[in-house]
Design a protein around this motif. Sequence first.
Motif, PDB file in Angstrom:
ATOM      1  N   LEU A  48       0.925  -1.198  -0.072  1.00 13.36           N
ATOM      2  CA  LEU A  48      -0.138   0.048  -0.026  1.00 13.36           C
ATOM      3  C   LEU A  48       0.865   1.277  -0.057  1.00 13.36           C
ATOM      4  O   LEU A  48       0.362   2.356  -0.413  1.00 13.36           O
ATOM      5  CB  LEU A  48      -0.962  -0.048   1.254  1.00 13.36           C
ATOM      6  CG  LEU A  48      -1.791  -1.108   1.357  1.00 13.36           C
ATOM      7  CD1 LEU A  48      -2.824  -0.906   2.583  1.00 13.36           C
ATOM      8  CD2 LEU A  48      -2.864  -1.073   0.121  1.00 13.36           C
ATOM      9  N   ILE A  49       2.132   1.206   0.530  1.00 14.24           N
ATOM     10  CA  ILE A  49       2.864   2.379   0.689  1.00 14.24           C
ATOM     11  C   ILE A  49       3.673   2.856  -0.646  1.00 14.24           C
ATOM     12  O   ILE A  49       4.118   2.016  -1.356  1.00 14.24           O
ATOM     13  CB  ILE A  49       4.038   2.074   1.600  1.00 14.24           C
ATOM     14  CG1 ILE A  49       3.463   1.795   3.130  1.00 14.24           C
ATOM     15  CG2 ILE A  49       5.115   3.346   1.791  1.00 14.24           C
ATOM     16  CD1 ILE A  49       2.403   2.805   3.697  1.00 14.24           C
ATOM     17  N   THR A  50       3.447   4.223  -0.958  1.00 15.11           N
ATOM     18  CA  THR A  50       3.847   4.430  -2.266  1.00 15.11           C
ATOM     19  C   THR A  50       5.224   5.671  -2.383  1.00 15.11           C
ATOM     20  O   THR A  50       5.785   5.745  -3.049  1.00 15.11           O
ATOM     21  CB  THR A  50       2.859   5.178  -3.144  1.00 15.11           C
ATOM     22  OG1 THR A  50       2.456   6.256  -2.388  1.00 15.11           O
ATOM     23  CG2 THR A  50       1.627   4.254  -3.500  1.00 15.11           C
ATOM     24  N   SER A  51       5.463   6.132  -0.933  1.00 19.06           N
ATOM     25  CA  SER A  51       6.169   7.056  -0.674  1.00 19.06           C
ATOM     26  C   SER A  51       7.739   6.293  -0.304  1.00 19.06           C
ATOM     27  O   SER A  51       7.615   5.470   0.354  1.00 19.06           O
ATOM     28  CB  SER A  51       5.933   8.064   0.594  1.00 19.06           C
ATOM     29  OG  SER A  51       7.106   8.556   0.979  1.00 19.06           O
ATOM     30  N   PRO A  52       8.690   6.784  -0.973  1.00 17.23           N
ATOM     31  CA  PRO A  52       9.951   6.207  -0.709  1.00 17.23           C
ATOM     32  C   PRO A  52      10.548   6.454   0.732  1.00 17.23           C
ATOM     33  O   PRO A  52      11.492   6.043   1.487  1.00 17.23           O
ATOM     34  CB  PRO A  52      11.053   6.714  -1.953  1.00 17.23           C
ATOM     35  CG  PRO A  52      10.236   7.827  -2.433  1.00 17.23           C
ATOM     36  CD  PRO A  52       8.829   7.740  -2.032  1.00 17.23           C
ATOM     37  N   LYS A  53       9.986   7.499   1.541  1.00 14.50           N
ATOM     38  CA  LYS A  53      10.295   7.933   2.590  1.00 14.50           C
ATOM     39  C   LYS A  53       9.637   7.087   3.947  1.00 14.50           C
ATOM     40  O   LYS A  53       9.842   7.071   4.958  1.00 14.50           O
ATOM     41  CB  LYS A  53       9.747   9.396   2.930  1.00 14.50           C
ATOM     42  CG  LYS A  53      10.624  10.386   2.004  1.00 14.50           C
ATOM     43  CD  LYS A  53      10.344  11.823   2.276  1.00 14.50           C
ATOM     44  CE  LYS A  53      10.999  12.741   1.527  1.00 14.50           C
ATOM     45  NZ  LYS A  53      10.758  14.067   1.863  1.00 14.50           N
TER      46      LYS A  53
ATOM     47  N   GLU B 171      -1.703   5.358   4.206  1.00 13.29           N
ATOM     48  CA  GLU B 171      -0.679   6.386   4.000  1.00 13.29           C
ATOM     49  C   GLU B 171      -1.202   7.686   4.061  1.00 13.29           C
ATOM     50  O   GLU B 171      -0.686   8.734   4.836  1.00 13.29           O
ATOM     51  CB  GLU B 171      -0.017   6.094   2.646  1.00 13.29           C
ATOM     52  CG  GLU B 171       1.363   6.986   2.455  1.00 13.29           C
ATOM     53  CD  GLU B 171       2.078   6.638   1.286  1.00 13.29           C
ATOM     54  OE1 GLU B 171       2.951   7.434   0.883  1.00 13.29           O
ATOM     55  OE2 GLU B 171       1.632   5.544   0.813  1.00 13.29           O
ATOM     56  N   GLN B 172      -2.292   7.898   3.290  1.00 12.05           N
ATOM     57  CA  GLN B 172      -2.942   9.084   3.311  1.00 12.05           C
ATOM     58  C   GLN B 172      -3.767   9.640   4.485  1.00 12.05           C
ATOM     59  O   GLN B 172      -3.639  10.714   5.060  1.00 12.05           O
ATOM     60  CB  GLN B 172      -3.904   9.108   2.244  1.00 12.05           C
ATOM     61  CG  GLN B 172      -3.660   8.895   0.832  1.00 12.05           C
ATOM     62  CD  GLN B 172      -3.111   7.263   0.541  1.00 12.05           C
ATOM     63  OE1 GLN B 172      -3.796   6.443   1.079  1.00 12.05           O
ATOM     64  NE2 GLN B 172      -2.295   7.220  -0.249  1.00 12.05           N
ATOM     65  N   HIS B 173      -4.110   8.833   5.423  1.00 10.35           N
ATOM     66  CA  HIS B 173      -4.850   9.208   6.659  1.00 10.35           C
ATOM     67  C   HIS B 173      -3.856   9.191   7.907  1.00 10.35           C
ATOM     68  O   HIS B 173      -4.191   9.832   8.808  1.00 10.35           O
ATOM     69  CB  HIS B 173      -6.054   8.139   7.128  1.00 10.35           C
ATOM     70  CG  HIS B 173      -6.965   8.151   5.777  1.00 10.35           C
ATOM     71  ND1 HIS B 173      -7.699   9.441   5.427  1.00 10.35           N
ATOM     72  CD2 HIS B 173      -7.270   7.241   5.041  1.00 10.35           C
ATOM     73  CE1 HIS B 173      -8.643   9.087   4.569  1.00 10.35           C
ATOM     74  NE2 HIS B 173      -8.235   7.742   4.205  1.00 10.35           N
ATOM     75  N   ASN B 174      -2.793   8.492   7.783  1.00 11.91           N
ATOM     76  CA  ASN B 174      -1.691   8.344   9.013  1.00 11.91           C
ATOM     77  C   ASN B 174      -0.525   9.075   9.007  1.00 11.91           C
ATOM     78  O   ASN B 174       0.129   9.095  10.226  1.00 11.91           O
ATOM     79  CB  ASN B 174      -1.928   7.040   9.650  1.00 11.91           C
ATOM     80  CG  ASN B 174      -3.228   6.271   9.849  1.00 11.91           C
ATOM     81  OD1 ASN B 174      -3.721   6.895  10.777  1.00 11.91           O
ATOM     82  ND2 ASN B 174      -3.611   5.322   9.101  1.00 11.91           N
ATOM     83  N   VAL B 175      -0.115   9.278   8.121  1.00 12.72           N
ATOM     84  CA  VAL B 175       1.395   9.835   7.694  1.00 12.72           C
ATOM     85  C   VAL B 175       1.009  11.287   7.697  1.00 12.72           C
ATOM     86  O   VAL B 175       0.789  11.992   6.506  1.00 12.72           O
ATOM     87  CB  VAL B 175       2.133   9.132   6.702  1.00 12.72           C
ATOM     88  CG1 VAL B 175       3.504   9.935   6.505  1.00 12.72           C
ATOM     89  CG2 VAL B 175       2.307   7.655   6.592  1.00 12.72           C
TER      90      VAL B 175
ATOM     91  N   LEU C 156       9.940   7.575   7.678  1.00 13.92           N
ATOM     92  CA  LEU C 156       9.535   6.974   8.677  1.00 13.92           C
ATOM     93  C   LEU C 156       9.600   5.454   8.588  1.00 13.92           C
ATOM     94  O   LEU C 156       9.208   4.833   7.557  1.00 13.92           O
ATOM     95  CB  LEU C 156       7.630   7.235   8.400  1.00 13.92           C
ATOM     96  CG  LEU C 156       6.851   6.330   9.271  1.00 13.92           C
ATOM     97  CD1 LEU C 156       7.127   6.619  10.445  1.00 13.92           C
ATOM     98  CD2 LEU C 156       5.415   6.807   8.899  1.00 13.92           C
ATOM     99  N   VAL C 157       9.934   4.897   9.611  1.00 13.60           N
ATOM    100  CA  VAL C 157      10.210   3.321   9.715  1.00 13.60           C
ATOM    101  C   VAL C 157       9.426   2.646  10.385  1.00 13.60           C
ATOM    102  O   VAL C 157       9.287   3.041  11.819  1.00 13.60           O
ATOM    103  CB  VAL C 157      11.875   3.098  10.008  1.00 13.60           C
ATOM    104  CG1 VAL C 157      12.105   1.636  10.006  1.00 13.60           C
ATOM    105  CG2 VAL C 157      12.671   3.667   9.102  1.00 13.60           C
TER     106      VAL C 157
END
Length: 86
Positions: A28-33, A52-56, A65-66
Amino acid sequence: MKGSVLSLDPNTVHPLPAHDRVAFLRPLITSPKIVVGDYTYYDDPDGPTGFEQHNVLYACGPERLVIAGTPAEIETIGNRRDGNGS
């Protein structure tokens, strides 16, 4: 269940087809961060696909973010939408 083996593919969004509220985060994660483990999952009664959209909340700057907590910790953190962090 005797004789049955559960095989979980970390590239599958919903590892438990009968439970749409549970999803592996990696696909589900698209960001390399954002870095998550292969079998890190998220349980959200409103649907986990918007993790990712609602919680980051802060995805700017050089930081990453790890996510390396236990599943229970991830569910608790993910449900802190009131902003107070407690």
